[in-house]
Design an enzyme around this catalytic site. Structure first.
Site, short mmCIF file in Angstrom:
data_model
loop_
_atom_site.label_atom_id
_atom_site.label_comp_id
_atom_site.label_asym_id
_atom_site.label_seq_id
_atom_site.Cartn_x
_atom_site.Cartn_y
_atom_site.Cartn_z
N HIS A 480 4.15 -8.33 -4.86
CA HIS A 480 3.98 -9.44 -3.92
C HIS A 480 3.83 -8.92 -2.49
CE1 HIS A 480 4.86 -13.59 -2.38
NE2 HIS A 480 5.27 -12.89 -1.33
N GLU A 481 4.76 -8.08 -2.08
CA GLU A 481 4.71 -7.59 -0.70
C GLU A 481 3.52 -6.67 -0.47
OE1 GLU A 481 6.34 -8.98 1.51
OE2 GLU A 481 7.77 -10.03 0.24
N HIS A 484 0.62 -8.76 0.46
CA HIS A 484 0.63 -9.02 1.90
C HIS A 484 0.11 -7.79 2.66
CE1 HIS A 484 2.51 -12.91 2.20
NE2 HIS A 484 3.64 -12.54 1.63
N HIS A 487 -3.51 -7.58 2.70
CA HIS A 487 -4.07 -8.59 3.60
C HIS A 487 -4.15 -8.02 5.03
CE1 HIS A 487 -4.01 -13.20 4.63
NE2 HIS A 487 -5.19 -12.66 4.81
#
Length: 692
Positions: A480-481, A484, A487
């Site tokens: 998940h991180e 990010h 991104h």
């Protein structure tokens, strides 16, 4: 690399690292080992003064306002301040100390007043308002930047009368103080608690990996006890799962859910009442019915009603599923001879027993195939196969703590994308949770600026010489991180305002939650889930059991999350806070009205709900995880429909319109360009096992 920064900082003493126009460290990373707490305030003072001068020059420019001398000029201003704040605020979250906390309490309100002075400057607002996109012949990216600046200024109060502007500035400064105090109180409660475990009776039920982690935590806490459980999620959650000592589970759980409401100097309830009141006042000054209406006006959802409709649509099937789960757990309690009603501190323990019974899954067996380095490599390999990225670890790069690891990220052609820092282990100087942040964000306006992105997590450290192992939930957090992080790393924009994760609050979780899907794919697990000692792949039978159990206990998980989102939204729709809010009574009433199951607590109770009270980021916005999950479940279906979870054409669209696009376009347009249409809720319900 970063642009040279000297405006205002060259007057600092030579021994202050921020005085250097460009750091000579590898990849211009901050020289962490040379930056001391006493360097920050002089650097902030100099950077603030320089930014003030830059803004004054723009606002008072006698030439007619145009994009270049107004909007682009603002994007070139404040680089020194960005540099100082970027280092400082990353460290206050991940490796703080009393000296940094003192600086944080001082500088926070100063920065808030500084920001208010910019956004409430009438001369500056007049120039931004006067920029003519047609006359300047602006392209799409320049038009987007201009539109976002105008939106920001209006939402900050640029159109208000002078008295209202003054009050807006006062509110911003006070909110900074309150958010900082909330965070520091929470860290104090988290780092101040430990549950000593003495002897086999206290260790009953704990598997070897958890005993080792508890022993390591005891050593870190001074060695007065052989084993301790702290409020680090990587310790408290497995303890609640495995401990057979119901009394100790209850003690640990009560400490976990009572953070921020223990009375004394670290109690957050009074801070919350003031925060909610100030948010409501700010929204009213701007002409909104509530803070929730203000917050969502600039999001994909657009209105609180739209967000609440989604939460209700998910709450109903989740509530039904959780009731069925509770009944099965209660039956298990009784089958074991337990003469008690299931409580919140029992749920995880009996859910694990039921999972073992129904799916023959042992968390310890799974962890053996998820060593930290293997999961990191899985995340990197997934990015390589999707986007052609390469990762090379830099052994000699500066780092702010010995645990931190640094990688150079490159494109397939060898060109540099940026740097990625991984900070994986829990420690007392780090706030709880997991997050992504940037020491430097990508842009091209001030030279070719490559990003420096960090992931911070709180995994349990393995004893010296042993391999750190992750639970499947830990592995999902890492993916998940890293979503990010991608991104931020893959951002491909010209203007800093649009860079990376600077997108709508209910779009920002799409890249992270979408990335989690690859972890659950058999193709990825077969390649990377390997035994930490033998290197043998996870047995096919275990892999199948793991994937078959993906929707196990999802009623509980969905209720736990959705209750927090509903309370957040309800709290920020209410004006009750202006009359003196009793936050615990409000929370209890909000939960009563949605028939919250007695055996489940909110994932984040209000006094420790850092997402919404340490700052405004997720305030009236915690729903965004679910909103983004609608997007991510639908988005991954695009790969399934292509017949290849690494389909090159789909991945190219994903990089162009999601991971690389920053805030170049409205999120609805961005998603539609990637997917060809807006999403449906059906894939989300199916993913969570809640579909009828």
């Amino acid at each position: 690399m970063s642009a040279t920064i000297d405006a205002g900082l060259d007057a600092l003493p030579a021994d202050n690292p921020f005085a250097e126009a460009a750091w000579s460290t590898p990849h211009a990373l901050p020289p962490f080992e040379r930056i001391r707490p006493e360097h920050y305030m002089p650097a902030f003072e100099a950077a603030l003064s320089a930014h003030d001068a830059e803004i004054a020059a723009i606002a008072n420019d006698p030439a007619p306002a145009g994009f270049a001398n107004t909007v682009a000029a603002m994007e070139r201003a404040g680089l020194a301040l960005d540099r100082v704040a970027g280092v400082f605020y990353n460290l206050t979250g991940s490796h703080t100390n009393p000296d940094l906390q003192a600086v944080e309490r001082t500088i926070g309100p100063r920065l808030a007043r500084h920001g208010s002075a910019i956004y409430l400057n009438p001369a500056l607002w007049a120039r931004i308002s006067a920029v003519d996109a047609e006359a300047d012949g602006l392209g799409p990216e320049e038009r987007r930047v201009l539109d976002r600046y105008r939106t920001r200024f209006r939402r900050a109060g640029a159109d208000l009368d002078p008295q209202a502007k003054l009050r807006m500035a006062e509110i911003a400064a006070r909110m900074s103080e309150l958010g900082t105090q909330f965070s520091q109180n929470l860290l104090a409660d988290e780092s101040g608690f430990m549950l000593p475990l003495s002897g086999e009776d206290d260790l009953a039920g704990l598997p070897g990996f958890l005993r080792a982690a508890a022993a390591d935590a005891a050593r870190e806490r001074g060695g007065a006890h052989t084993h301790v459980i702290t409020l680090s999620r990587s310790l408290i959650e497995p303890f609640l799962v495995f401990s057979t000592r119901r009394d100790l589970r209850e003690r640990a759980y009560e400490a976990w859910i009572r953070r921020g409401e223990n009375g004394g100097a670290t109690d957050n309830r009074g801070l919350i009442a003031e925060i909610v009141a100030l948010r409501a006042e700010r929204a009213r000054l701007l002409g909104f019915a509530s803070f929730a209406h203000f917050k969502l006006d600039d999001t994909m959802a657009a209105t609180p009603d739209a967000a609440m409709d989604l939460l209700r649509d998910v709450w109903t099937p989740a509530h039904r599923q959780a009731a069925a789960e509770r009944d099965r757990l209660q039956a298990l309690v009784q089958a074991e001879g337990g003469n008690f009603a299931l409580q919140a501190h029992d749920w995880r323990h009996y859910a694990e027993k039921l999972r073992r019974a129904e799916h023959d899954l042992d968390e310890g067996e799974i962890k053996a195939y998820l060593p930290l380095d293997g999961v990191i490599q899985a995340a990197f390999d997934t990015a390589s196969r999707l986007f052609g990225l390469t990762f090379a670890e830099l052994a000699e790069a500066p780092r702010y703590h010995p645990d931190v690891r640094v990688w150079r990220v490159g494109n397939a052609d060898g060109s540099e994308v940026g740097l990625f820092l991984g900070d994986y282990f829990a420690r007392a100087s780090k706030r709880s949770g997991a997050w992504m942040s940037a020491f430097r964000s990508q842009e091209r306006l001030n030279g070719t600026v490559t990003p420096v992105i960090v992931n911070v997590m709180n995994f349990a450290r393995a004893p010296a010489g042993e391999t750190p192992l992750l639970s499947f939930d830990d592995a999902r957090t890492l993916f998940h991180e890293f979503g990010h992080a991608l991104h931020g790393l893959l951002s491909d924009v010209t203007y800093p305002l649009l860079s990376g994760t600077a997108v709508s609050g209910d779009f920002v979780e799409l890249p992270s939650q979408l990335y989690e899907h690859w972890l659950e794919q058999p193709e990825v697990l077969r390649r990377h889930a390997r035994h930490f000692e033998t290197g043998a792949p996870m047995p096919e039978s275990l892999l199948k059991k793991l994937l078959a159990a993906r929707t196990f206990n999802q009623g509980f998980s969905t209720i736990e999350y959705t209750a927090s989102a509903i309370v957040d939204m309800t709290l920020h729709l209410s004006a009750e806070g202006e009359g003196g809010l009793d936050v615990l009574a409000f929370e209890a009433d909000a939960l009563r009205r949605i028939a919250m199951p007695a055996e489940i607590n909110m994932r984040h109770r209000s006094p420790h709900f850092a997402h919404i009270f340490s700052g405004d980021g997720y305030a009236a916005g915690y729903y965004s995880y679910l909103w983004s999950e609608v997007l991510d479940a639908d988005a991954f279906d695009a790969f399934r429909e292509a017949g290849d979870i690494f389909d090159p054409e789909t991945a190219a669209r994903l990089r162009t319109y999601v991971y690389g696009a920053g805030n170049l376009r409205d999120p609805r347009e961005a998603y539609t360009r990637f997917r060809g249409r807006l999403p449906s809720i059906d894939p989300l319900l199916k993913k969570r096992g809640l579909a009828a």
